[in-house]
Design a protein around this motif. Structure first.
Motif, short mmCIF file in Angstrom:
data_model
loop_
_atom_site.label_atom_id
_atom_site.label_comp_id
_atom_site.label_asym_id
_atom_site.label_seq_id
_atom_site.Cartn_x
_atom_site.Cartn_y
_atom_site.Cartn_z
N VAL A 1 25.00 70.37 -13.71
CA VAL A 1 23.86 69.54 -14.14
C VAL A 1 24.36 68.20 -14.65
N ALA A 2 25.42 68.22 -15.44
CA ALA A 2 25.95 66.96 -15.98
C ALA A 2 26.44 66.05 -14.85
N GLN A 3 27.14 66.65 -13.87
CA GLN A 3 27.64 65.84 -12.74
C GLN A 3 26.48 65.28 -11.91
N PHE A 4 25.41 66.08 -11.77
CA PHE A 4 24.26 65.58 -11.02
C PHE A 4 23.65 64.36 -11.70
N TRP A 5 23.48 64.46 -13.01
CA TRP A 5 22.85 63.31 -13.71
C TRP A 5 23.81 62.11 -13.78
N ALA A 6 25.10 62.39 -13.82
CA ALA A 6 26.05 61.28 -13.79
C ALA A 6 25.99 60.56 -12.45
N ALA A 7 25.93 61.35 -11.35
CA ALA A 7 25.80 60.74 -10.04
C ALA A 7 24.49 59.99 -9.90
N SER A 8 23.43 60.55 -10.50
CA SER A 8 22.13 59.87 -10.46
C SER A 8 22.17 58.54 -11.20
N ASP A 9 22.85 58.53 -12.33
CA ASP A 9 22.95 57.27 -13.08
C ASP A 9 23.72 56.23 -12.27
N ARG A 10 24.78 56.65 -11.57
CA ARG A 10 25.55 55.70 -10.77
C ARG A 10 24.69 55.13 -9.64
N ILE A 11 23.88 56.00 -9.02
CA ILE A 11 23.04 55.54 -7.91
C ILE A 11 22.04 54.50 -8.40
N ARG B 1 23.01 60.46 0.04
CA ARG B 1 23.27 61.36 1.16
C ARG B 1 24.55 62.16 0.94
N LEU B 2 25.57 61.50 0.45
CA LEU B 2 26.89 62.14 0.38
C LEU B 2 27.05 63.02 -0.88
N SER B 3 26.49 62.63 -1.97
CA SER B 3 26.79 63.31 -3.23
C SER B 3 25.57 63.94 -3.88
N LEU B 4 24.51 63.16 -4.05
CA LEU B 4 23.41 63.65 -4.90
C LEU B 4 22.68 64.84 -4.26
N GLN B 5 22.42 64.74 -2.96
CA GLN B 5 21.72 65.86 -2.32
C GLN B 5 22.57 67.13 -2.30
N ALA B 6 23.86 66.96 -2.12
CA ALA B 6 24.73 68.13 -2.13
C ALA B 6 24.73 68.80 -3.51
N ARG B 7 24.77 67.98 -4.56
CA ARG B 7 24.75 68.54 -5.90
C ARG B 7 23.40 69.23 -6.20
N GLN B 8 22.32 68.61 -5.69
CA GLN B 8 21.00 69.24 -5.89
C GLN B 8 20.93 70.58 -5.16
N ALA B 9 21.49 70.65 -3.96
CA ALA B 9 21.51 71.91 -3.22
C ALA B 9 22.35 72.96 -3.92
N ALA B 10 23.49 72.51 -4.49
CA ALA B 10 24.35 73.45 -5.21
C ALA B 10 23.64 74.00 -6.45
N LEU B 11 22.92 73.11 -7.17
CA LEU B 11 22.17 73.57 -8.33
C LEU B 11 21.07 74.57 -7.91
N GLY B 12 20.40 74.26 -6.80
CA GLY B 12 19.37 75.18 -6.31
C GLY B 12 19.93 76.55 -5.98
N THR B 13 21.12 76.52 -5.34
CA THR B 13 21.76 77.80 -5.02
C THR B 13 22.12 78.57 -6.28
N ALA B 14 22.65 77.85 -7.29
CA ALA B 14 23.02 78.51 -8.55
C ALA B 14 21.80 79.11 -9.23
#
Length: 443
Positions: A124-134, A151-164
């Motif tokens: 979650v922290a990495q997702f919001w950090a990537a979101s802030d950078r975007i 495309r490269l980072s944020l969607q992948a992190r969102q998918a990983a969170l969904g899987t978790a």
């Protein structure tokens, strides 16, 4: 008086069995009540926590889906909004997602390792950090770089969170099933203990019942022996009484009767020697009358004590004689009726029937408050039936418990008969004495 060793009392054993049964019932009832109460509390708490946990996980999953939809719109070439336009929506979702994660940690039912919790927090922290950078790139005018980062980072992190989160939902369902299985196992254990308790209780009840049956058999045997002893003692007492009365009757008849007869004879002879008109002759005649009256009374008392007329006249003739004397002495009006052909009875049976008649007539004279009675004597193939009826005050079948009634019942037992007390249609009392034919056979 000290109790004999043979006099066994089952009360202590029965009380002990009752106390053990009650203690077992109370103990197991308390155990079952506490177990069921604790099970209900645990089941309710786990169900409620699992429901709230699932709701929070669904809330997290919904937030992640909202982020996914937002990122799809951000990458849509037909959209002409700048990426910074979605900053407020991301912030709102972030606030809701953080709150949902915090609440989910508080009500989580599934057992999670520290690594799993740390992974979720880091993701979650990495997702919001990537979101802030975007959004920082977008704010600096680097829209294409920001979309590439999505495309490269944020969607992948969102998918990983969904899987978790999906895995957490699966774990939550597995924990619910496991909890249900544990509760079911506890119910099975409680049910098994209930069956054991029922078996133990049935064993105690069966043992107490067998003990009670055994004790009752001993008590009934003892009561039967006491009844036999009582009947034997009553027979001995009545026999001794009849013998004593017979002896007294014989003494009165032989000694006093002969003495009074001799006195009357001597007085008559002296009166014939004296001048007929002299005072001495009148006194002698008066004394002779008194002696004759005393002789009649002695003879009557002798017959009352022991009716020797039974040997001479039989039962029917003696009953007629007795009722005639009752009418003269007590001033009673007694109606007598005899039916059937008289059977030959043994001496003791006739005495018992005569004594029962005496006692019944005496009860009428003393307690009924009437001077009229009816006596019926019936003979048939089944035996003898004597009835004495009055229409006086009356007494219930279980009423007066005097010695006379007890003696009548003892006499009835001795001849194998029965004594019945009833209330006739006109009121009063009806005493019915029934002697079976077998009891009246000649001795």
């Amino acid at each position: 008086m000290a109790r004999k060793p043979s006099e066994f009392s089952p009360v202590p054993g029965l009380l002990a069995g009752l106390v053990l049964t009650l203690l077992a019932v109370v103990a197991y009832s308390w155990y079952i009540a506490t177990r069921i109460s604790s099970l209900r509390a645990v089941q309710t708490e786990l169900t409620d926590r699992n429901r709230r946990d699932s709701l929070q996980l669904l809330r997290i999953q919904n937030d992640l889906n909202s982020l996914g939809l937002a990122m799809r719109d951000m990458l849509d070439p037909e959209e002409h909004y700048k990426l910074t336009a979605w900053s407020a929506q991301f912030q709102r979702i972030r606030t809701d997602l953080d709150d949902a994660l915090r609440r989910e940690q508080e009500v989580a039912v599934a057992r999670r390792t520290p690594e799993q919790r740390q992974y979720l927090e880091d993701s979650v922290a990495q997702f919001w950090a990537a979101s802030d950078r975007i959004f920082a790139l977008a704010a600096n005018g680097r829209e294409e770089d920001a979309r590439a980062e999505i495309r490269l980072s944020l969607q992948a992190r969102q998918a990983a969170l969904g899987t978790a989160v999906s895995r957490l939902l699966v774990q939550n369902n597995e924990a619910e099933e496991q909890t249900a299985q544990e509760v079911q196992n506890i119910y099975v254990a409680v049910q098994r203990r209930v069956y054991l308790f029922l078996a133990a209780t049935l064993v105690v009840i069966a043992a107490t019942g067998l003990y009670l049956i055994r004790s009752n058999r001993r008590l009934f045997a003892r009561l039967a022996a006491l009844g036999d002893e009582r009947r034997e003692l009553a027979q001995q007492i009545i026999t001794a009484r009849e013998g004593t009365l017979q002896e007294i009757s014989r003494e009165l008849h032989d000694e006093f009767g002969q003495l009074l007869t001799a006195m009357g004879t001597m007085l008559g002879r002296a009166g014939r020697q004296a001048p007929p008109d002299s005072p001495v002759a009148a006194d002698l005649r008066e004394i002779a009358g008194i002696a004759q009256t005393a002789l009649d009374r002695v003879r009557g008392l002798s017959q009352t004590l022991h009716p020797s007329l039974l040997d001479e006249l039989g039962l029917d003739g003696t009953v007629e004689w007795y009722l005639s004397t009752v009418e003269r002495q007590l001033g009673m009006d007694v109606a007598y009726a005899r039916t059937g052909t008289p059977a030959t009875l043994d001496h003791m049976t006739t005495i018992h029937v005569y004594r029962v008649l005496q006692e019944a007539i005496n009860n009428v004279a003393r307690h009924a408050g009437t001077k009229q009675a009816w006596v019926r004597l019936h003979h048939d193939a089944s035996g003898l039936r004597l009835e004495v009826e009055d229409h006086g005050r009356g007494v219930s079948a279980g009423g007066r418990r005097g010695l006379g009634l007890i003696t009548m019942r003892e006499r009835a037992d001795l001849v194998g008969g029965t004594i019945e007390l009833a209330r006739p249609a006109g009121g009063g009392t009806l005493v019915r004495f029934i002697v079976p034919a077998r009891a009246g056979a000649p001795a």
